[in-house]
Design a protein around this motif. Structure first.
Motif, PDB file in Angstrom:
ATOM      1  N   LYS A  92      25.301  34.760 -14.263  1.00 34.89           N
ATOM      2  CA  LYS A  92      24.279  33.750 -14.536  1.00 34.89           C
ATOM      3  C   LYS A  92      23.926  33.751 -16.027  1.00 34.89           C
ATOM      4  O   LYS A  92      24.018  34.765 -16.705  1.00 34.89           O
ATOM      5  N   ILE A  93      23.506  32.586 -16.493  1.00 34.99           N
ATOM      6  CA  ILE A  93      23.279  32.358 -17.918  1.00 34.99           C
ATOM      7  C   ILE A  93      21.779  32.233 -18.168  1.00 34.99           C
ATOM      8  O   ILE A  93      21.100  31.433 -17.519  1.00 34.99           O
ATOM      9  N   VAL A  94      21.264  33.018 -19.101  1.00 31.30           N
ATOM     10  CA  VAL A  94      19.851  32.959 -19.481  1.00 31.30           C
ATOM     11  C   VAL A  94      19.754  32.422 -20.904  1.00 31.30           C
ATOM     12  O   VAL A  94      20.373  32.968 -21.828  1.00 31.30           O
ATOM     13  N   ALA A  95      19.003  31.342 -21.077  1.00 25.78           N
ATOM     14  CA  ALA A  95      18.821  30.721 -22.388  1.00 25.78           C
ATOM     15  C   ALA A  95      17.337  30.665 -22.731  1.00 25.78           C
ATOM     16  O   ALA A  95      16.499  30.390 -21.867  1.00 25.78           O
ATOM     17  N   VAL A  96      17.018  30.918 -23.983  1.00 23.61           N
ATOM     18  CA  VAL A  96      15.634  30.940 -24.458  1.00 23.61           C
ATOM     19  C   VAL A  96      15.496  29.976 -25.631  1.00 23.61           C
ATOM     20  O   VAL A  96      16.361  29.922 -26.514  1.00 23.61           O
ATOM     21  N   GLY A  97      14.399  29.228 -25.625  1.00 29.15           N
ATOM     22  CA  GLY A  97      14.156  28.312 -26.726  1.00 29.15           C
ATOM     23  C   GLY A  97      12.736  27.799 -26.718  1.00 29.15           C
ATOM     24  O   GLY A  97      11.820  28.465 -26.210  1.00 29.15           O
ATOM     25  N   ASN A  98      12.560  26.593 -27.260  1.00 31.26           N
ATOM     26  CA  ASN A  98      11.220  26.055 -27.471  1.00 31.26           C
ATOM     27  C   ASN A  98      11.147  24.577 -27.105  1.00 31.26           C
ATOM     28  O   ASN A  98      12.136  23.855 -27.186  1.00 31.26           O
ATOM     29  N   LYS A  99       9.942  24.186 -26.736  1.00 37.32           N
ATOM     30  CA  LYS A  99       9.617  22.786 -26.543  1.00 37.32           C
ATOM     31  C   LYS A  99       8.413  22.499 -27.431  1.00 37.32           C
ATOM     32  O   LYS A  99       7.397  23.186 -27.343  1.00 37.32           O
ATOM     33  N   TYR A 110      10.386  28.384 -23.665  1.00 36.25           N
ATOM     34  CA  TYR A 110      11.044  28.049 -22.399  1.00 36.25           C
ATOM     35  C   TYR A 110      12.157  29.065 -22.152  1.00 36.25           C
ATOM     36  O   TYR A 110      12.974  29.327 -23.035  1.00 36.25           O
ATOM     37  N   ILE A 111      12.183  29.620 -20.933  1.00 35.43           N
ATOM     38  CA  ILE A 111      13.239  30.537 -20.515  1.00 35.43           C
ATOM     39  C   ILE A 111      13.925  29.916 -19.305  1.00 35.43           C
ATOM     40  O   ILE A 111      13.303  29.735 -18.260  1.00 35.43           O
ATOM     41  N   PRO A 139      -3.471  24.451 -32.684  1.00 34.31           N
ATOM     42  CA  PRO A 139      -2.277  24.216 -31.889  1.00 34.31           C
ATOM     43  C   PRO A 139      -1.624  25.531 -31.464  1.00 34.31           C
ATOM     44  O   PRO A 139      -1.609  26.487 -32.213  1.00 34.31           O
ATOM     45  N   ILE A 140      -1.083  25.571 -30.270  1.00 37.40           N
ATOM     46  CA  ILE A 140      -0.354  26.733 -29.784  1.00 37.40           C
ATOM     47  C   ILE A 140       0.996  26.776 -30.489  1.00 37.40           C
ATOM     48  O   ILE A 140       1.701  25.776 -30.529  1.00 37.40           O
ATOM     49  N   ARG A 141       1.379  27.940 -31.028  1.00 39.18           N
ATOM     50  CA  ARG A 141       2.653  28.045 -31.745  1.00 39.18           C
ATOM     51  C   ARG A 141       3.406  29.273 -31.262  1.00 39.18           C
ATOM     52  O   ARG A 141       3.337  30.345 -31.855  1.00 39.18           O
ATOM     53  N   ASP A 142       4.122  29.148 -30.141  1.00 43.57           N
ATOM     54  CA  ASP A 142       4.919  30.242 -29.593  1.00 43.57           C
ATOM     55  C   ASP A 142       6.390  29.879 -29.708  1.00 43.57           C
ATOM     56  O   ASP A 142       6.785  28.743 -29.431  1.00 43.57           O
ATOM     57  N   PHE A 143       7.209  30.858 -30.110  1.00 43.58           N
ATOM     58  CA  PHE A 143       8.634  30.605 -30.290  1.00 43.58           C
ATOM     59  C   PHE A 143       9.445  31.717 -29.625  1.00 43.58           C
ATOM     60  O   PHE A 143       9.186  32.902 -29.850  1.00 43.58           O
ATOM     61  N   GLY A 144      10.444  31.340 -28.823  1.00 43.84           N
ATOM     62  CA  GLY A 144      11.399  32.274 -28.251  1.00 43.84           C
ATOM     63  C   GLY A 144      12.661  32.275 -29.082  1.00 43.84           C
ATOM     64  O   GLY A 144      13.292  31.227 -29.262  1.00 43.84           O
ATOM     65  N   MET A 145      13.041  33.457 -29.612  1.00 40.45           N
ATOM     66  CA  MET A 145      14.133  33.513 -30.582  1.00 40.45           C
ATOM     67  C   MET A 145      15.323  34.364 -30.141  1.00 40.45           C
ATOM     68  O   MET A 145      16.401  34.244 -30.711  1.00 40.45           O
ATOM     69  N   SER A 146      15.145  35.244 -29.155  1.00 41.36           N
ATOM     70  CA  SER A 146      16.246  36.116 -28.754  1.00 41.36           C
ATOM     71  C   SER A 146      16.080  36.520 -27.297  1.00 41.36           C
ATOM     72  O   SER A 146      14.983  36.490 -26.746  1.00 41.36           O
ATOM     73  N   VAL A 147      17.200  36.925 -26.674  1.00 41.59           N
ATOM     74  CA  VAL A 147      17.159  37.357 -25.278  1.00 41.59           C
ATOM     75  C   VAL A 147      18.293  38.346 -25.043  1.00 41.59           C
ATOM     76  O   VAL A 147      19.398  38.180 -25.575  1.00 41.59           O
ATOM     77  N   GLU A 148      18.002  39.383 -24.255  1.00 46.46           N
ATOM     78  CA  GLU A 148      19.000  40.372 -23.865  1.00 46.46           C
ATOM     79  C   GLU A 148      18.747  40.781 -22.420  1.00 46.46           C
ATOM     80  O   GLU A 148      17.633  40.630 -21.903  1.00 46.46           O
ATOM     81  N   ILE A 149      19.778  41.321 -21.780  1.00 50.07           N
ATOM     82  CA  ILE A 149      19.656  41.916 -20.453  1.00 50.07           C
ATOM     83  C   ILE A 149      19.734  43.429 -20.624  1.00 50.07           C
ATOM     84  O   ILE A 149      20.688  43.937 -21.235  1.00 50.07           O
ATOM     85  N   ASP A 150      18.744  44.173 -20.120  1.00 51.66           N
ATOM     86  CA  ASP A 150      18.775  45.626 -20.296  1.00 51.66           C
ATOM     87  C   ASP A 150      19.637  46.279 -19.216  1.00 51.66           C
ATOM     88  O   ASP A 150      20.223  45.609 -18.359  1.00 51.66           O
ATOM     89  N   GLY A 151      19.726  47.606 -19.273  1.00 51.85           N
ATOM     90  CA  GLY A 151      20.610  48.334 -18.380  1.00 51.85           C
ATOM     91  C   GLY A 151      20.241  48.250 -16.917  1.00 51.85           C
ATOM     92  O   GLY A 151      21.052  48.605 -16.047  1.00 51.85           O
ATOM     93  N   GLN A 152      19.020  47.797 -16.613  1.00 52.01           N
ATOM     94  CA  GLN A 152      18.579  47.640 -15.228  1.00 52.01           C
ATOM     95  C   GLN A 152      18.553  46.174 -14.784  1.00 52.01           C
ATOM     96  O   GLN A 152      17.980  45.849 -13.746  1.00 52.01           O
ATOM     97  N   GLY A 153      19.152  45.310 -15.576  1.00 54.69           N
ATOM     98  CA  GLY A 153      19.224  43.904 -15.221  1.00 54.69           C
ATOM     99  C   GLY A 153      17.977  43.112 -15.533  1.00 54.69           C
ATOM    100  O   GLY A 153      17.875  41.939 -15.149  1.00 54.69           O
TER     101      GLY A 153
END
Length: 208
Positions: A92-99, A110-111, A139-153
């Motif tokens: 499965k593919i996990v993508a992180v970004g912004n709206k 957004y995840i 204004p709310i200013r949240d940004f998702g910039m990176s994503v990883e899967i750890d050793g426990q999923g």
């Protein structure tokens, strides 16, 4: 460091998804089978879309993925950008970004999680989408910039958040969130709570 001439044309893949549009690739991840998932954005007025492609090992679009290898998500005038992508052990593919609205308007992390074929994973968040809850001040200013899967999923997301609420200090902070594989927040992670009571952590870097 020579270009791999077995990939694309003399080692280069250039894709024009639509005449007159502006397309940006921001991250990619390679699957165990050699296929490559690319994320970013595509802009042509009035739409600015989340954009994901999957390429075969030779650089051709994988027509078994989404719509002939291309996945586009639109949202009525908002700017949509994926900044990071990773592949889970089950494919499965996990993508992180912004709206966000352009300029200095609000921004939301957004995840997304997708099945191997590019369809939304209905067992993750709401219809395949998670929107983290953070302390807010307009204004709310949240940004998702990176994503990883750890050793426990578990899914680890990094970015920044403008934090402002009565119980916490204010400012733009590094924000790291950890979710269980089913998309629920990992309540064992983090040393602070946001204004909604969700655990978060403030760190400089992490390593698996």
């Amino acid at each position: 460091g020579d270009l791999d001439t077995n990939f694309g044309t003399a080692g280069l893949v250039r894709l024009d998804l639509e005449a007159g549009s502006r397309e940006v690739a921001r991250d990619l991840a390679e699957q165990p089978d050699g296929k490559i998932v690319v994320v970013g954005s595509k802009y042509k007025s009035p739409s600015h879309r989340f954009t994901m492609l999957r390429l075969l090992a030779n650089g051709a679009l994988d027509t078994t993925f989404a719509d002939q290898g291309i996945l586009l998500l639109d949202s009525n005038g908002w700017v949509l950008e994926w900044n990071a992508v990773t592949i889970q052990g089950d494919g499965k593919i996990v993508a992180v970004g912004n709206k966000y609205f352009s300029g200095s308007g609000p921004s939301t992390i957004y995840i997304h999680r997708f099945n191997v074929d590019g369809t939304p994973d209905a067992g993750f968040g709401t219809g395949g989408l998670l929107i983290p809850s953070f302390p807010t001040q307009n204004p709310i200013r949240d940004f998702g910039m990176s994503v990883e899967i750890d050793g426990q999923g578990r899914i680890v997301v990094g970015g920044q958040s403008f934090r402002a609420c009565a119980s916490l200090y204010t400012g733009i902070d590094v924000a790291v969130m950890r979710y269980n594989a089913n998309g629920t927040i990992d309540s064992t992670f983090g040393n602070n709570l946001d204004c909604s009571g969700n655990p978060i952590a403030h760190v400089q870097a992490w390593q698996f």
